[in-house]
Design an enzyme around this catalytic site. Structure first.
Site, PDB file in Angstrom:
ATOM      1  N   LEU A 471     -62.056 -49.168  37.695  1.00  0.00           N
ATOM      2  CA  LEU A 471     -61.765 -48.911  36.289  1.00  0.00           C
ATOM      3  C   LEU A 471     -63.005 -48.461  35.530  1.00  0.00           C
ATOM      4  O   LEU A 471     -64.089 -49.017  35.720  1.00  0.00           O
ATOM      5  CB  LEU A 471     -61.210 -50.174  35.617  1.00  0.00           C
ATOM      6  N   CYS A 472     -62.829 -47.462  34.680  1.00  0.00           N
ATOM      7  CA  CYS A 472     -63.881 -47.049  33.749  1.00  0.00           C
ATOM      8  C   CYS A 472     -63.207 -46.829  32.397  1.00  0.00           C
ATOM      9  O   CYS A 472     -62.065 -47.230  32.193  1.00  0.00           O
ATOM     10  CB  CYS A 472     -64.598 -45.800  34.233  1.00  0.00           C
TER      11      CYS A 472
END
Length: 568
Positions: A471-472
């Site tokens: 995740l970013c």
């Protein structure tokens, strides 16, 4: 310069807390959920009005036909965002409540959207209601409706203010009665606000907000306003805080409203002069990523003499061209590096000043269409402003100006690295010295060194199919590590499958994964994320800047990192 950076860093915990605020996050995630609508509508806008630049005008009937999808999508974006924002805030609230006593997000979405209509849509004389404030003009009202609605539901659910049905009644029927009171209270409160505003000011809530904040919006569009707003993006990122998480929710209503205003001005044959838009932020201020770093990888690759900087430049060129600049930010590093403090803050500000000069003085149209953030900056400038001749000049000028701004600092930094290489320091040692004070890379160094010393990565500990979610903030940076893991898994026969996602849009798919990895830009959300993963029995790992970039470049090391998370 080090003293200045140290002073700025003292405020880091405070700003990280702001970036994790559930209301700001709800606004951001609400827009992310509505992004397909925003991008889809812009396609028809471009088809309808880009030909005007070349002297061709569609017949009125065809123009109206092309604008119909836009008006029925972007024209009700406030109504839609009222629902998506309520859904996002409900998810955050539910993490604070018992698993057996949750808020129904479908009900909060419906209540928020209904309440928004009450506060933004006046009755029409012929029946029905007017839609003038259901689009971007109603975004602030949409946020108010969502925030009030979800909090009313939370109070009712926590205090069991519901209609309880016998156990024999099916759960779906019981849920309907459980939601009656909070739904009714929400609508009554929002309607009371509408009646009060109407009685005092004479207009609906949405129109009153627009009138009251008009001077603020006008001031924000000035040179001082754009300097503060867009300078903050880079300043926060420089000290390791994801700037857009703080700034974007605060200006989202202005940026999207200005895009629509510019579109209407173009439609009327007038000058689109609103500077603060989503396109300005994505393609002018952050051309090549935060800090306007589009030119930096090329400078590292072509102008630097040190082997390390050349290698970093080559590895960073492609992702930075598409707005994913973490490889250069953490690989150089640029963030927290005193050498790059001035150009990292200055380049975005100068870019937006030049853009405003082109719009205000030279008469170039500002952005009137929304485009995907991964569109390369120069292309986004040309497309978003409708292929204006001046847009080509502007794109070339910004590249030249950013090169001039960064050039002396790149040369100074290259001399530093050359000196380190002459002293016999390895690239990893030099990098560690630059980021160790703020990025914990010890664990990464140990993993990477261990991976390099073996013929094969130690993947024997993972014997079953393992799904990994990276995740970013926007889904771009996370793709770098996910791709590296998938390639390495295929090469070495490891039962690992990785996917990339954006923080905030992960909750519906979270239970499909055994491990979640947080990229550096969302690492500050670790505690919130841990509360989610612990409930599902999912492993969670966060990464630091240089560590993350190292893993994206070393598939063996990335697999070793995944295995490390499953060791007791």
């Amino acid at each position: 310069m080090n003293t200045l950076i140290a002073q700025i860093e003292k405020g880091k915990p405070f700003f990280e807390k702001i970036s994790r605020n559930i209301y700001l996050r709800a606004i951001r995630d609400g827009f992310i959920s509505a992004m397909p609508v925003i991008l889809f509508s812009s396609i028809f806008l471009l088809i309808a009005y880009v030909p005007n630049i070349f002297g061709f005008t569609w017949p009125k009937g065809i123009e109206n036909m092309l604008m119909t999808p836009y008006n029925y999508t972007m024209g009700i974006i406030g109504f839609l965002v009222a629902g998506t924002t309520a859904k996002s805030l409900t998810d955050s609230m539910n993490r604070q409540l018992e698993k057996t006593n949750q808020i129904n997000f479908i009900s909060t979405m419906l209540a928020s959207m209904a309440g928004f209509l009450i506060m933004a849509a006046d009755p029409a004389k012929e029946g029905g209601f007017l839609s003038a404030f259901m689009g971007t003009k109603g975004l602030l009202t949409a946020f108010i409706a969502a925030f009030i609605t979800v909090n009313v539901y939370k109070i009712c659910v926590k205090n069991n203010v519901t209609i309880r049905m016998p156990e024999e009644v099916p759960p779906n029927i019981s849920q309907v009665f459980k939601d009656i009171f909070p739904f009714a209270f929400s609508i009554i409160i929002l309607y009371a606000i509408q009646l009060a505003i109407k009685a005092v000011i004479g207009v609906n809530v949405a129109q009153s907000i627009g009138t009251l904040l008009a001077p603020l919006f006008s001031a924000a569009d000035g040179y001082l306003g754009i300097t503060i707003i867009f300078g903050a993006y880079a300043l926060f990122w420089f000290v390791g805080i994801h700037g857009p998480s703080i700034v974007e929710p605060a200006i989202a209503a202005i940026t999207y409203s200005n895009v629509e205003l510019n579109a209407h001005l173009i439609h009327a044959g007038q000058h689109a002069d609103k500077v603060i838009t989503s396109g300005t932020q994505m393609f002018i201020v952050t051309m090549g990523g935060t800090g306007a770093t589009l030119v930096v990888p090329f400078m590292f690759m072509w102008l630097c003499k040190s082997k390390r900087n050349k290698a970093i430049g080559r590895a960073s060129v492609v992702p930075t061209f598409f707005g994913v600049n973490e490889p250069i930010l953490f690989g150089a590093p640029i963030v927290l590096n005193p050498v790059f403090f001035i150009p990292f803050i200055l380049a975005p500000i100068v870019n937006v000043w030049i853009f405003k000069f082109f719009v205000d003085t030279l008469g170039m149209n500002s952005f009137f269409a929304n485009l995907p953030w991964t569109t390369p900056g120069p292309i986004g400038i040309v497309l978003g402003t409708g292929f204006a001749v001046l847009s080509f000049v502007l794109a070339a000028l910004l590249i030249l100006v950013d090169t001039v701004i960064y050039y002396p600092f790149v040369k100074v930094y290259d001399e530093q690295i050359l000196a380190e290489e002459a002293e016999g320091k390895s690239s990893s040692d030099a990098l560690k010295e630059k980021v160790a004070a703020n990025f914990d890379t010890k664990k990464a160094d140990a993993i990477l060194e261990g991976a390099e010393s073996k013929e094969e990565p130690a993947t024997h500990a993972i014997t079953e199919e393992t799904n990994v979610l990276v995740l970013c903030a926007g889904g771009g940076t996370s793709g770098l590590l996910a791709n590296a893991l998938n390639k390495a898994a295929e090469e070495y026969g490891a039962p690992v499958k990785a996917a990339a996602g954006s923080y905030g849009a992960h909750r519906e798919i979270l239970d499909q994964y055994q491990l979640v990895i947080l990229a550096p830009q969302v690492a500050s959300n670790y505690e919130d994320m841990k509360a989610e993963t612990d409930k599902l029995g999912i492993k969670l790992a966060k990464t630091e800047g240089a560590q993350y970039i190292g893993l994206t470049r070393d598939g063996k090391g990335a697999l070793a990192f995944v295995e490390e998370q499953f060791k007791d």
